[in-house]
Design an enzyme around this catalytic site. Structure first.
Site, PDB file in Angstrom:
ATOM      1  N   ARG A   1      56.876  35.304  49.660  1.00  0.00           N
ATOM      2  CA  ARG A   1      55.606  36.023  49.805  1.00  0.00           C
ATOM      3  C   ARG A   1      55.632  36.789  51.125  1.00  0.00           C
ATOM      4  NH1 ARG A   1      50.586  35.536  52.255  1.00  0.00           N
ATOM      5  NH2 ARG A   1      48.774  36.086  50.963  1.00  0.00           N
TER       6      ARG A   1
ATOM      7  N   SER B   1      47.264  33.889  39.969  1.00  0.00           N
ATOM      8  CA  SER B   1      46.170  33.426  40.832  1.00  0.00           C
ATOM      9  C   SER B   1      44.871  33.441  40.054  1.00  0.00           C
ATOM     10  CB  SER B   1      46.029  34.335  42.060  1.00  0.00           C
ATOM     11  OG  SER B   1      47.133  34.221  42.916  1.00  0.00           O
TER      12      SER B   1
ATOM     13  N   LYS C   1      44.775  32.196  54.855  1.00  0.00           N
ATOM     14  CA  LYS C   1      43.689  33.035  54.334  1.00  0.00           C
ATOM     15  C   LYS C   1      42.354  32.380  54.676  1.00  0.00           C
ATOM     16  CE  LYS C   1      45.889  35.265  50.342  1.00  0.00           C
ATOM     17  NZ  LYS C   1      45.747  35.508  48.868  1.00  0.00           N
TER      18      LYS C   1
END
Length: 223
Positions: free
Chosen positions: A41, A109, A139
């Protein structure tokens, strides 16, 4: 134990490291202590940097027996011979990717939305991911997904044909809270900071994998 389309246990997600050699060393350490899958990622780097790390990780993951997923970029997953792709809300349509890359594993997701999970399963997702289940340093503004949602999602996937899709928990997972997510119904735990930024990566991977050492105790089947 129910057969899954995606590995049960620790699902490492790469931190934003530009040092590829450091990343490869960390992946070896985590895999040696129980990590079963890895997601590359890299959100805000040039395509060439992401591709170079993908090309470095793919043969290592094959050697280690670790399933390699690429975040967002299914074409890159095909190019490097990765096992699959993870798609967020704005990263592509699961059904379209399934048509164009039928052999890839596809994760989706679902944030805190069970209805979205239903749609992604119908489109062919191999796992549905929910989070943040705990406050996330990666996040901090992410929506919160309660642990009860993992239980509901687990029931949803158990209505699918075998091998069934997996439920993945992400967001703020550490060795201290991994068991809570696993017991709530998560088949796999996506871990970034709690794994790769831990003082001892091997110990962190081992601790996060511990809830999966025995057959999972699903809330609906506990006697």
């Amino acid at each position: 134990m129910t057969a899954l389309r995606f590995p049960r246990g620790v699902y490492g997600v790469t931190p934003e490291w530009d040092d590829t050699e450091r990343l490869l060393r960390a992946v070896k350490q985590a895999a040696g202590a129980g990590m079963r899958a890895l997601q590359l990622r890299r959100k805000d780097v040039p395509d060439a940097v992401r591709a170079a790390q993908a090309r470095a990780l793919a043969p290592l993951c094959r050697e280690l027996g670790v399933v390699l997923m690429i975040n967002d970029h299914w074409q890159l997953a095909l190019e490097v011979g990765a096992d699959g792709v993870h798609l967020g809300r704005d990263d592509g349509d699961v059904a379209q990717v399934r048509r164009q890359a039928p052999d890839l594993l596809i994760g989706a997701s679902c944030y805190n939305e069970l209805e979205r999970a239903r749609r992604q399963l119908a489109a062919g997702a191999d796992y549905i991911a929910f989070g943040a289940v705990f406050p996330s340093p990666t996040k901090p503004q992410a929506v919160q997904a309660p642990l009860s949602l993992l239980t509901e999602a687990s029931e949803l996937t158990r209505q699918q044909p075998l091998p069934r899709p997996a439920v993945v928990a992400i967001g703020g997972i550490t060795p201290d809270n991994a068991a809570l997510a696993a017991q709530a119904g998560a088949d796999a735990l996506a871990v970034i900071t709690g794994l790769f930024e831990a003082p001892d990566i091997r110990a962190a991977a081992r601790a996060c994998a511990a809830p999966y050492a025995d057959p999972p105790r699903h809330p609906a089947t506990t006697r």
